[in-house]
Scaffold this active site. Structure first.
Site, PDB file in Angstrom:
ATOM      1  N   ASP A 247      39.737  42.086  32.232  1.00 42.75           N
ATOM      2  CA  ASP A 247      40.227  43.448  32.443  1.00 42.75           C
ATOM      3  C   ASP A 247      40.391  43.760  33.931  1.00 42.75           C
ATOM      4  O   ASP A 247      41.016  44.749  34.294  1.00 42.75           O
ATOM      5  CB  ASP A 247      39.342  44.496  31.747  1.00 42.75           C
ATOM      6  N   ARG A 248      39.830  42.887  34.808  1.00 47.18           N
ATOM      7  CA  ARG A 248      40.034  43.044  36.255  1.00 47.18           C
ATOM      8  C   ARG A 248      40.823  41.862  36.783  1.00 47.18           C
ATOM      9  O   ARG A 248      40.673  40.745  36.303  1.00 47.18           O
ATOM     10  CB  ARG A 248      38.688  43.091  36.981  1.00 47.18           C
TER      11      ARG A 248
ATOM     12  N   LYS B 154      31.666  46.946  24.458  1.00 49.74           N
ATOM     13  CA  LYS B 154      32.404  48.077  25.015  1.00 49.74           C
ATOM     14  C   LYS B 154      33.063  48.790  23.833  1.00 49.74           C
ATOM     15  O   LYS B 154      33.793  48.153  23.062  1.00 49.74           O
ATOM     16  CB  LYS B 154      33.471  47.589  26.001  1.00 49.74           C
TER      17      LYS B 154
ATOM     18  N   ASP C 295      38.457  38.284  35.711  1.00 50.91           N
ATOM     19  CA  ASP C 295      37.035  38.184  35.383  1.00 50.91           C
ATOM     20  C   ASP C 295      36.875  37.729  33.929  1.00 50.91           C
ATOM     21  O   ASP C 295      37.871  37.429  33.255  1.00 50.91           O
ATOM     22  CB  ASP C 295      36.308  39.510  35.680  1.00 50.91           C
TER      23      ASP C 295
ATOM     24  N   SER D 243      31.565  40.692  30.144  1.00 54.86           N
ATOM     25  CA  SER D 243      32.459  40.690  31.295  1.00 54.86           C
ATOM     26  C   SER D 243      32.125  39.561  32.270  1.00 54.86           C
ATOM     27  O   SER D 243      32.207  38.390  31.922  1.00 54.86           O
ATOM     28  CB  SER D 243      32.417  42.058  31.972  1.00 54.86           C
ATOM     29  N   HIS D 244      31.698  39.936  33.492  1.00 60.84           N
ATOM     30  CA  HIS D 244      31.462  38.941  34.545  1.00 60.84           C
ATOM     31  C   HIS D 244      30.011  38.473  34.588  1.00 60.84           C
ATOM     32  O   HIS D 244      29.663  37.651  35.434  1.00 60.84           O
ATOM     33  CB  HIS D 244      31.808  39.567  35.900  1.00 60.84           C
TER      34      HIS D 244
ATOM     35  N   ASP E 238      36.228  38.974  30.951  1.00 65.11           N
ATOM     36  CA  ASP E 238      36.943  39.603  29.841  1.00 65.11           C
ATOM     37  C   ASP E 238      38.365  40.007  30.240  1.00 65.11           C
ATOM     38  O   ASP E 238      39.054  40.686  29.489  1.00 65.11           O
ATOM     39  CB  ASP E 238      36.171  40.806  29.290  1.00 65.11           C
TER      40      ASP E 238
ATOM     41  N   HIS F  67      39.733  47.534  39.121  1.00 65.54           N
ATOM     42  CA  HIS F  67      40.096  48.122  37.827  1.00 65.54           C
ATOM     43  C   HIS F  67      41.317  49.003  38.065  1.00 65.54           C
ATOM     44  O   HIS F  67      41.320  49.847  38.972  1.00 65.54           O
ATOM     45  CB  HIS F  67      38.958  48.987  37.274  1.00 65.54           C
TER      46      HIS F  67
ATOM     47  N   ARG G 218      24.716  46.317  27.078  1.00 59.19           N
ATOM     48  CA  ARG G 218      24.727  44.988  27.676  1.00 59.19           C
ATOM     49  C   ARG G 218      23.307  44.482  27.880  1.00 59.19           C
ATOM     50  O   ARG G 218      22.443  45.240  28.292  1.00 59.19           O
ATOM     51  CB  ARG G 218      25.447  45.034  29.027  1.00 59.19           C
TER      52      ARG G 218
END
Length: 451
Positions: free
Chosen positions: A242-243, A108, A238, A98-99, A240, A325, A14
């Protein structure tokens, strides 16, 4: 080539685009990833950031240059990429930061079956290979094909959590201009859900608020919309997706620990006696409720690699982190905010009471939330705290992850752990009432911040 030392993190890659992460780095990563995994084919997906397509295309060039075929799933959430990796049994690469703010992007990576790739499970090897120059491949290059994964992903989730017979629910979803805007509609399609969408337009500049729902200010619009529309529940994803964070019918933010406990009871009803993994900063209510429902609570360090590894070792059916998560054995041990949201919707829709009432039994203690302190010498500050508490009657200390101190008779605990990347100590404290929690919190902070 980007700054590898800076962008290769513990669990992902990242950095700021293009200064730290550029297409040349993505291309080299694609080539190295194929060599390290020995993959004959790889599946990719990407979020809505402007830089995501060029990076994904560069990665594909690198992967195909090593003879691997690339299946491009296109726009998707990180858990959609995990679905693709799991269902196709292929290594995968997700392009997202992501965020993080708009100027960032990242990667990832996972092995076939959505198995994680972190610093000690391939990421270090990939970085080393890029630094030394990825060896050339003398065979035929691979091919690139596009495949729509979204419908299969939505259909698969609906086989894991049946929402077809719930009572009608009004659900506000704040996608934060992230990938939830892409994945929520097909998942909710055909269900008894009156969807109120907030910020579903895919926009990697995040014009409304950061796609980081762990920060309370990023939930204000969702809270207001739930109250304004009289919705049953609010969900925030978020960047992406995933949360997932949850807001109840009053517009109050629900602790991810309460969601962990709720989903744990549902999974234990399906799989009696199973293990459930939780990290050490989730509420004390989580292991209590797991035990009360016949399950075995398993405590881990903070961080998804520890959760996933422990789940695999114990065969745990579910794992939850206080960062929202949520990990599922039925989903290749991978995390999915959408699946957690569906469990909450199922529990809510299978009874008549409001969400706040339903979650009341999963909320038992008062938590401080995570409080960061900037400290030059983290070890010395933690040692000072340990010295202050360790000798007290009834107090127990462990060092599974940082410093955890608890007094079960008095009903309080706290954890103080260092950040991996910044000169910070992170404090989480919990007690049976506000006054006790505040007293413990303030005593620890005074010691940590004392000059």
């Amino acid at each position: 080539m980007g700054d590898l030392a800076k962008i290769f993190k513990a669990y992902d890659i990242r950095g700021v685009v293009p200064d730290e992460l550029d297409p040349a780095t993505a291309e080299a990563t694609g080539a190295a990833f194929v060599r390290v995994t020995g993959a004959s084919a790889v599946v990719t997906a990407h979020d809505m950031r402007e830089s995501s397509v060029p990076l994904a295309e560069a990665f594909a060039r690198g992967a195909t240059s090593q003879g691997a075929d690339v299946i491009e799933a296109g726009l998707g959430s990180t858990d959609m990429l995990y679905y693709a990796s799991g269902s196709l049994d292929l290594p995968g690469a997700m392009f997202t930061a992501s965020h993080n703010p708009a100027r960032y992007n990242g990667l990832k990576l996972c092995r076939a079956g959505a198995r994680p790739v972190g610093r000690d499970t391939g990421l270090g090897e990939i970085r080393e290979m890029i630094e030394n120059g990825v060896p050339a491949y003398d065979g035929e290059p691979g091919t690139v094909t596009r495949r729509d994964i979204l419908k299969g992903y939505a259909d698969h989730l609906k086989t894991l959590v049946d929402l077809s017979s719930i009572r009608p629910l009004k659900v506000v979803v704040d996608a934060g201009n992230g990938m939830g805007g892409h994945t929520v509609p097909p998942v909710f399609e055909g269900l008894p859900i009156d969807l109120v969408p907030l910020y579903f337009e895919l926009d990697g500049t995040f014009p409304n608020h950061e796609a980081n729902p762990i920060e309370p200010e990023n939930l204000r619009d969702l809270q207001a919309k739930v109250r304004e529309t009289g919705a049953d529940i609010g969900l925030a994803f978020d960047g992406d997706a995933d949360r997932c964070f949850v807001v109840d019918e009053r517009g109050e933010i629900v602790s991810p620990s309460a969601i962990t406990a709720l989903v744990a009871t549902r999974e234990l009803a399906k799989h009696p006696g199973s293990s459930i993994v939780h990290n050490l900063i989730t509420s004390k209510a989580v292991p209590e409720i797991i035990s009360e429902h016949g399950g075995t609570p398993v405590r881990t360090r903070v961080g998804h690699s520890f959760i996933k590894q422990t789940m695999a070792e114990t065969g745990a059916v579910f794992g939850g982190e206080h960062s929202a998560h949520f990990y599922f054995r039925d989903f290749w041990f991978a995390d999915s905010g959408m699946l957690a949201a569906m469990h909450v919707l199922a529990a809510l829709g299978q009874q008549d009471g409001p969400l706040s009432e339903l979650l009341g039994e999963y909320t038992r203690y008062v938590a401080s939330g995570e409080i960061n302190s900037e400290v030059d010498d983290q070890a010395a500050a933690a040692a000072k705290v340990e010295d202050a508490f360790a000798g007290r009657p009834g107090v127990e200390v462990d060092e599974l992850d940082g410093l955890t101190v608890r007094d079960d008779a008095a009903g309080w605990w706290f954890n103080l752990r260092p950040s991996n990347t910044e000169p910070l100590l992170r404090l989480n404290a919990e007690a049976g009432d506000e006054d006790t929690m505040a007293a413990i919190r303030d005593e620890v902070l005074a010691l940590v911040r004392e000059k």
